[in-house]
Motif scaffolding. Structure first.
Motif, PDB file in Angstrom:
ATOM      1  N   ASP A  34      -2.978  -1.445  -2.642  1.00  0.00           N
ATOM      2  CA  ASP A  34      -3.201  -0.814  -3.781  1.00  0.00           C
ATOM      3  C   ASP A  34      -2.474  -0.763  -4.827  1.00  0.00           C
TER       4      ASP A  34
ATOM      5  N   TYR B 279      -0.425   4.378  -1.031  1.00  0.00           N
ATOM      6  CA  TYR B 279      -1.053   5.349  -0.774  1.00  0.00           C
ATOM      7  C   TYR B 279      -2.461   4.961   0.331  1.00  0.00           C
TER       8      TYR B 279
ATOM      9  N   THR C 132      -9.144   1.115  -5.218  1.00  0.00           N
ATOM     10  CA  THR C 132      -8.587   0.742  -6.507  1.00  0.00           C
ATOM     11  C   THR C 132      -7.295   0.065  -6.122  1.00  0.00           C
ATOM     12  N   ILE C 133      -6.937  -1.208  -7.130  1.00  0.00           N
ATOM     13  CA  ILE C 133      -5.706  -1.839  -6.820  1.00  0.00           C
ATOM     14  C   ILE C 133      -4.894  -1.675  -8.396  1.00  0.00           C
ATOM     15  N   GLU C 134      -3.487  -1.276  -8.312  1.00  0.00           N
ATOM     16  CA  GLU C 134      -3.052  -0.927  -9.463  1.00  0.00           C
ATOM     17  C   GLU C 134      -2.196  -2.319  -9.866  1.00  0.00           C
TER      18      GLU C 134
ATOM     19  N   THR D 102      -5.972   6.312  -0.441  1.00  0.00           N
ATOM     20  CA  THR D 102      -6.617   5.853  -1.656  1.00  0.00           C
ATOM     21  C   THR D 102      -7.291   4.705  -1.335  1.00  0.00           C
ATOM     22  N   ASP D 103      -8.516   4.619  -1.587  1.00  0.00           N
ATOM     23  CA  ASP D 103      -9.497   3.411  -1.250  1.00  0.00           C
ATOM     24  C   ASP D 103     -10.258   3.034  -2.349  1.00  0.00           C
TER      25      ASP D 103
ATOM     26  N   GLN E 214       0.845  -1.343   0.077  1.00  0.00           N
ATOM     27  CA  GLN E 214      -0.195  -0.256  -0.141  1.00  0.00           C
ATOM     28  C   GLN E 214       1.098   1.443  -0.052  1.00  0.00           C
TER      29      GLN E 214
ATOM     30  N   LYS F   9      -6.108  -3.534   2.692  1.00  0.00           N
ATOM     31  CA  LYS F   9      -4.748  -2.574   2.640  1.00  0.00           C
ATOM     32  C   LYS F   9      -3.745  -3.091   1.544  1.00  0.00           C
TER      33      LYS F   9
ATOM     34  N   ARG G 298     -11.993  -2.058  -6.791  1.00  0.00           N
ATOM     35  CA  ARG G 298     -12.307  -3.043  -6.027  1.00  0.00           C
ATOM     36  C   ARG G 298     -13.720  -3.491  -6.032  1.00  0.00           C
TER      37      ARG G 298
END
Length: 167
Positions: free
Chosen positions: A134, A70, A76-78, A73-74, A68, A132, A91
């Motif tokens: 991203d 950031y 999204t997962i790159e 930031t809630d 994680q 937890k 998500r």
């Protein structure tokens, strides 16, 4: 219109000055001679000229398979893979996660499937479940430092859209 405005602008309020009244301002060309600080420092030029670029000798980044970056930031997962490619997975489109041991995860989304393979992915599953996470980063030996023993590694991220999924 007040006298002060008339003196300042020379015309009635809202009217543009006549073209003859506008001073002609030639365009300014910015060159290294017009800039007080040199655009490129001489010492840097000498260093670059003396040492040719050798990517194999460049200091490699420390590899982190997932985590994680950031916390604010809630949602999204790159997914980072290949040569500078990435997908951003929202998500709320993630419907199910299937795992096979510690080396394979399949993320089933509403419009795609993402297969993540590697070693030591149990913590990835836990972070995914806890929200937890991203980013997930595929390992590239040309870019990252050599792996440490027992370090989690993502060897492959294979995203497929609904049209690419075999029936």
């Amino acid at each position: 219109m007040s006298e002060r405005l008339r003196q300042r602008f020379g015309t009635a309020a809202g009217a543009a000055p006549a073209p003859a009244e506008q001073p002609a301002t030639p365009p300014t060309l910015i060159t290294s001679a017009t800039v007080r600080t040199p655009l490129v420092q001489p010492a840097l030029v000498a260093t670059v000229a003396a040492e040719p670029h050798r990517p194999e000798e460049a200091e490699a980044e420390e590899y982190q398979a997932f985590g994680q970056e950031y916390p604010e930031t809630d949602g999204t997962i790159e997914l980072r893979f290949g040569e500078e490619e990435c997908w951003v997975l929202f998500r709320h489109f993630l419907k199910r996660v299937e795992a096979s041991g510690d080396s394979l995860l399949t993320l089933i989304c509403t419009d795609s499937v993402v297969t993540i393979s590697g070693q030591g992915l149990r913590e990835l599953r836990r972070l995914l479940r806890a929200g937890k996470l991203d980013f997930v980063q595929e390992y590239d030996a040309r870019r990252f430092a050599p792996l440490k023993p027992d370090q989690p590694v993502v060897e492959n991220i294979a995203p497929m859209t609904a049209g690419q999924i075999p029936a």
